[in-house]
Design an enzyme around this catalytic site. Structure first.
Site, PDB file in Angstrom:
ATOM      1  N   GLY A 211       2.615   0.881   3.672  1.00  0.00           N
ATOM      2  CA  GLY A 211       2.709   1.556   2.453  1.00  0.00           C
ATOM      3  C   GLY A 211       1.274   1.581   1.795  1.00  0.00           C
ATOM      4  O   GLY A 211       0.493   1.531   2.349  1.00  0.00           O
ATOM      5  N   ASN A 212       1.254   2.288   0.513  1.00  0.00           N
ATOM      6  CA  ASN A 212      -0.121   2.092  -0.066  1.00  0.00           C
ATOM      7  C   ASN A 212       0.240   1.988  -1.446  1.00  0.00           C
ATOM      8  O   ASN A 212       1.363   1.832  -2.045  1.00  0.00           O
ATOM      9  CB  ASN A 212      -0.717   3.476   0.177  1.00  0.00           C
ATOM     10  CG  ASN A 212      -0.069   4.905  -0.062  1.00  0.00           C
ATOM     11  OD1 ASN A 212       0.203   5.192  -1.232  1.00  0.00           O
ATOM     12  ND2 ASN A 212       0.397   5.655   0.693  1.00  0.00           N
TER      13      ASN A 212
END
Ligand code: C5P
Length: 415
Positions: A211-212
């Site tokens: 993810g981020n």
């Protein structure tokens, strides 16, 4: 006229001789396509029968706090206040006006006004000397400061025989002023936006993901600002806790890039947007073969093979109408103008909002942002560091300029 179509108007009628004109007010509003629910003060019923207003509005008229004393039921003033896009009090007597100022709740109408979340517009009606009394002047000033819009009374012969200011504005003028007021409040009414926002999560197994750090805060602020200005917003959000509660926002929560793409395409196929804003931080790649269930620590693979995710924005931009204003985001390490110019082309965007992670206080996990709007090599507008809400407002100002220069919403999206 169009700005009243479909609008939900709670019409408060108070005990002035001008109450007889409220029948014409209801008729004007209904003719313009609005839905009207009438709330009368007990005093108003001395001047006009509830049956008249009920028949013209097509809804039961309420005036008491209790619906049926014997059954012990009450009129839900909170529901009425939440239902309306506006509460219009016409005529508004000096008595109800002072009750509004004091925040009294001794009539159903005053409780509706106290619990309403929507804006309030009033059309005062009273005798000349009451209207010019300093108490009334002060009360109207107070209400104006609180954001109540006042439809000025006219000048002429009054019921008392006096001549002067105090006569309720004519129903046609009330309708025109309300319509103009709605237009000003919601200049983007009738336009539709499609926004992608937040991060995506690409599963490695049932519990781990790639993810981020995107919070979804900037996209949420943009959606809320567009909706406040009257737009219908399809909001496709990756995992984010930032709320976007507004009746104009239709939110679809997704996790992965593929889910985001499918949801964005479904929204676009359902209703063609007038503006597309790709604010999502989509993971560039995803594990090629996510593992079902949880892999134990010992069995974790040494390497995970990845496949690229589709470019969601480029895909939906290609499906959208040529009149649609298309906005992408770019997160750069330094100046980033060249990369933004390349993205304008590769994603078929009209504008790129460029923010740099090297700018202090800008980008992911901040409540502030510093952006440039890149329209092309000859037009790059730079902004100061601001809250994400203020950045959203700048962006929506640009969207508004673009949309209002282009064709009317109905011509673009066939609504
Ligand atoms: O190519 P890059 O990720 O820098 O582009 C950023 C812009 O493109 C953003 O508007 C983002 O929402 C969008 N994008 C997308 N799908 C991707 C990658 C980026 O919609 N797979």
């Amino acid at each position: 006229m169009a700005s009243l179509s479909g609008r939900r108007i709670v019409l408060g009628v108070t005990g002035s001789i001008a109450a007889y004109k409220s029948a014409f007010v209801v008729r004007e509003l209904v003719k313009a396509g609005a839905q009207v629910r009438v709330v009368m003060t007990p005093g108003a019923k001395e001047f006009i029968a509830p049956l008249t207003l009920g028949t013209l509005s097509g809804h039961a008229v309420h005036s008491e706090l209790t619906d049926d004393r014997n059954a012990g039921t009450w009129t839900d003033h909170v529901e009425l206040g939440l239902w309306g896009d506006v509460v219009l009090v016409a005529p508004a007597t000096a008595h109800t006006i002072s009750g509004m100022v004091e925040g009294r709740g001794d009539s159903l109408l005053l409780t509706v006004l106290l619990s309403a979340k929507c804006p309030v517009v009033i059309a005062p009606a009273m005798d000349r000397d009451m209207f010019t009394h300093p108490a009334t002047t002060e009360n109207l000033d107070t209400l104006t400061q609180r954001g109540v819009h006042i439809i000025e009374p006219g000048t002429g012969e009054l019921a008392s025989g006096l001549t002067g200011k105090g006569r309720m504005a004519e129903p046609e003028r009330i309708r025109q002023e309300l319509s103009a007021w709605f237009k000003k409040q919601a200049p983007l009414l009738g336009f539709r936006a499609l926004i992608t926002s937040g991060p995506t999560r690409e599963p490695i197994d049932a519990v781990r993901f790639i993810g981020n750090r995107s919070s979804g805060r900037q996209g949420a602020a943009i959606a809320l600002e567009l909706a406040r200005r009257g737009m219908m917003v399809d909001f496709i959000s990756g995992p984010s806790h930032i709320p976007t509660d507004h009746p104009g926002i239709q939110r679809v929560d997704v996790e992965t890039a593929l889910e985001m793409k499918a949801a964005a395409e479904a929204a676009l196929n359902n209703a063609m947007p007038d503006v597309i804003i790709g604010a999502a931080a989509v993971a560039d790649v995803r594990p090629a073969s996510p593992i079902t269930g949880k892999v134990s620590k010992e069995d974790l693979p040494e390497a995970i093979s990845m496949v690229p995710n589709p470019d969601i924005l480029a895909g939906i931009n290609a499906l959208a109408s040529s009149a649609c204003f298309k906005v992408g985001f770019a997160l750069a390490h330094g100046n980033g103008h060249d990369a933004a110019l390349r993205k304008l082309k590769s994603k078929n965007c009209d504008m790129i909002v460029l923010n740099s992670i090297t700018d202090k206080g800008a980008g992911f996990e901040h409540t502030t942002n510093r952006v440039d709007f890149v329209h092309g090599p000859d037009r790059i507008d730079s902004f100061e560091l601001k809250t994400k809400e203020a950045v959203a407002s700048d962006l929506v100002n640009e969207v508004q300029n673009q949309l209002l220069q282009r064709t009317a919403p109905s011509e673009q999206s066939g609504r």
